[in-house]
Design an enzyme around this catalytic site. Structure first.
Site, PDB file in Angstrom:
ATOM      1  N   ASP A 164      21.401  38.361  15.371  1.00 43.78           N
ATOM      2  CA  ASP A 164      20.961  39.605  16.015  1.00 43.78           C
ATOM      3  C   ASP A 164      21.739  39.752  17.312  1.00 43.78           C
ATOM      4  O   ASP A 164      22.206  38.762  17.887  1.00 43.78           O
ATOM      5  CB  ASP A 164      19.438  39.703  16.220  1.00 43.78           C
ATOM      6  CG  ASP A 164      18.810  38.539  16.969  1.00 43.78           C
ATOM      7  OD1 ASP A 164      19.524  37.792  17.672  1.00 43.78           O
ATOM      8  OD2 ASP A 164      17.580  38.391  16.873  1.00 43.78           O
ATOM      9  N   HIS A 223      22.288  34.330  17.878  1.00 44.73           N
ATOM     10  CA  HIS A 223      21.473  35.277  18.650  1.00 44.73           C
ATOM     11  C   HIS A 223      22.285  35.660  19.885  1.00 44.73           C
ATOM     12  O   HIS A 223      22.450  34.846  20.799  1.00 44.73           O
ATOM     13  CB  HIS A 223      20.156  34.619  19.094  1.00 44.73           C
ATOM     14  CG  HIS A 223      19.247  34.269  17.953  1.00 44.73           C
ATOM     15  ND1 HIS A 223      18.600  35.236  17.216  1.00 44.73           N
ATOM     16  CD2 HIS A 223      18.874  33.078  17.424  1.00 44.73           C
ATOM     17  CE1 HIS A 223      17.858  34.650  16.290  1.00 44.73           C
ATOM     18  NE2 HIS A 223      18.009  33.348  16.396  1.00 44.73           N
ATOM     19  N   GLU A 262      20.923  33.581  11.697  1.00 44.96           N
ATOM     20  CA  GLU A 262      19.844  34.330  12.366  1.00 44.96           C
ATOM     21  C   GLU A 262      20.431  35.437  13.224  1.00 44.96           C
ATOM     22  O   GLU A 262      19.976  35.692  14.347  1.00 44.96           O
ATOM     23  CB  GLU A 262      18.994  33.386  13.240  1.00 44.96           C
ATOM     24  CG  GLU A 262      18.411  32.209  12.475  1.00 44.96           C
ATOM     25  CD  GLU A 262      17.501  31.311  13.302  1.00 44.96           C
ATOM     26  OE1 GLU A 262      17.095  31.713  14.424  1.00 44.96           O
ATOM     27  OE2 GLU A 262      17.190  30.205  12.829  1.00 44.96           O
ATOM     28  N   GLU A 307      17.803  22.906  15.667  1.00 44.88           N
ATOM     29  CA  GLU A 307      17.798  22.898  17.144  1.00 44.88           C
ATOM     30  C   GLU A 307      17.561  21.521  17.760  1.00 44.88           C
ATOM     31  O   GLU A 307      16.739  21.369  18.662  1.00 44.88           O
ATOM     32  CB  GLU A 307      16.756  23.907  17.653  1.00 44.88           C
ATOM     33  CG  GLU A 307      17.038  25.315  17.160  1.00 44.88           C
ATOM     34  CD  GLU A 307      15.975  26.338  17.557  1.00 44.88           C
ATOM     35  OE1 GLU A 307      15.005  25.984  18.248  1.00 44.88           O
ATOM     36  OE2 GLU A 307      16.114  27.506  17.143  1.00 44.88           O
ATOM     37  N   ASN A 346      21.072  23.478  11.599  1.00 41.68           N
ATOM     38  CA  ASN A 346      21.022  24.843  12.122  1.00 41.68           C
ATOM     39  C   ASN A 346      20.746  24.831  13.623  1.00 41.68           C
ATOM     40  O   ASN A 346      19.858  24.100  14.086  1.00 41.68           O
ATOM     41  CB  ASN A 346      19.884  25.591  11.395  1.00 41.68           C
ATOM     42  CG  ASN A 346      19.860  27.078  11.648  1.00 41.68           C
ATOM     43  OD1 ASN A 346      20.856  27.759  11.432  1.00 41.68           O
ATOM     44  ND2 ASN A 346      18.724  27.594  12.098  1.00 41.68           N
TER      45      ASN A 346
END
Ligand code: G3I
Length: 305
Positions: A237, A206, A235, A127, A169
């Site tokens: 979701d 996400h 990650e 990030e 990432n």
């Protein structure tokens, strides 16, 4: 095949989950983890605040519980994350300049060395780019040590664990044309051109109503892969429920399967009630560990074609 991990393996990929050490002793949690997944990512246990609570003093107890569980089950481990502006220990938050730079590099070296040979892929830097239309680096104490902090972290990680794949990432890098995506793309292109060691890019993925799966998601994975790196969905979701959620999960799995260098998918948790999105239902199992329509869609997608 009849499980996520075995079905992904038939396609030459892994299917993983973010795992919390404090749930490993729960029988339903461990049963579903061991049955369905062949990769794990420690959700918090490998972060800087967890592994180096005071400067130079390392604590691997909780991360080791996950790594040992994974090894005993033949699962891969994604290491997350060596250098990040968030979840830094208080002592690091108060450092700056060359002192912070050396502390960060020492952290990368120590943790990657400790786990050398056990990690499939490391999120070396997490990030580091700003949201919005600027395409700039995120302002952080690490960024203020100099723009080359990211490549310095990658070089330290390569030296410490030459066998691990080293990933950058991030989130909100899923739309091929977004400024943040273009900025990460340019960094990876530059690293490849100059021989900075980078092997993979992680797309956190996400998603929710404000941030749905972009129509060009597959094209985006493909454009990064064309730079000569693996891509991983790290990650995943997706907020929602029922058929709409299932359809979104299906599109993500199909996008990965369509890109040969998309080597694996990780969902960010197992049952809904342990998601970081408190009160949300973004995962593949409900809070009774029953398979949701999204699970069925993912399994079917992994087994088709
Ligand atoms: O462990 C302490 C506990 O002792 C304390 O009583 C409790 C009180 O708040 O906090 C607990 O720590 C929490 C930790 O999760 C473990 O549950 C932290 O407050 C909480 O901030 C932390 O949240 C994590 C978050 O990262 C922090 O940034 C989430 O679990 C984790 O899912 C989330 O994961 C991030 C990825 O690392 C990077 N990408 C985005 C993703 C979602 O935010």
């Amino acid at each position: 095949a009849s499980t996520l991990g075995a079905s992904a393996a038939e396609k030459g990929r892994y299917f993983g989950a973010a795992v919390a050490a404090n749930h490993l002793g729960e029988s339903q949690y461990a049963t579903v983890l061991n049955r369905e997944f062949n990769s794990v990512t420690p959700e918090n246990e490998m972060k800087w605040d967890a592994t180096e609570p005071s400067r130079g003093t390392f604590n691997y107890a909780n991360a080791d519980r996950i790594v040992n569980h994974a090894i005993s089950q033949g699962m891969k481990v994604r290491g997350h994350a060596l250098a990040w502006h968030s979840q830094q220990p208080g002592w690091a938050q108060s450092l700056s300049g060359s002192t912070l730079r050396s502390a960060m590099l020492n952290h990368v070296t120590q943790v990657a060395t400790y786990y050398r040979g056990k990690i499939h892929s490391w999120d070396v830097v997490n990030e580091a780019f700003a949201d919005g239309s600027s395409g700039a680096r995120r302002d952080s104490n690490l960024q203020r040590t100099g723009n080359d902090w990211i490549e310095a972290a990658f070089r330290a990680a390569r030296a410490a664990d030459p066998g691990a794949k080293l990933c950058y990432n991030d989130y909100n890098t899923d739309d091929a044309n977004a400024a943040k995506t273009r900025a990460v793309y340019a960094m990876v292109q530059d690293f490849k051109a100059r021989g900075v060691p980078i092997d993979c890019v992680g797309f956190q993925s996400h998603f929710n109503g404000q941030s749905p799966v972009p129509g060009n998601y597959q094209q985006n994975l493909a454009q990064f892969a064309a730079l000569g790196v693996d891509v991983q969905i790290t990650e995943l979701d997706i907020e929602g429920s029922g058929t709409a959620q299932a359809n979104s999960y299906r599109s993500v799995v199909n996008a990965c399967l369509a890109v040969s260098r998309c080597t694996g998918i990780t969902v960010w948790g197992i049952p809904d009630h342990y998601s970081w999105r408190s009160g949300g239902t973004p995962l593949l199992f409900n809070s009774s560990y029953a398979k949701k329509p999204a699970y069925d869609a993912v399994l079917t997608a992994l087994n088709s074609g």
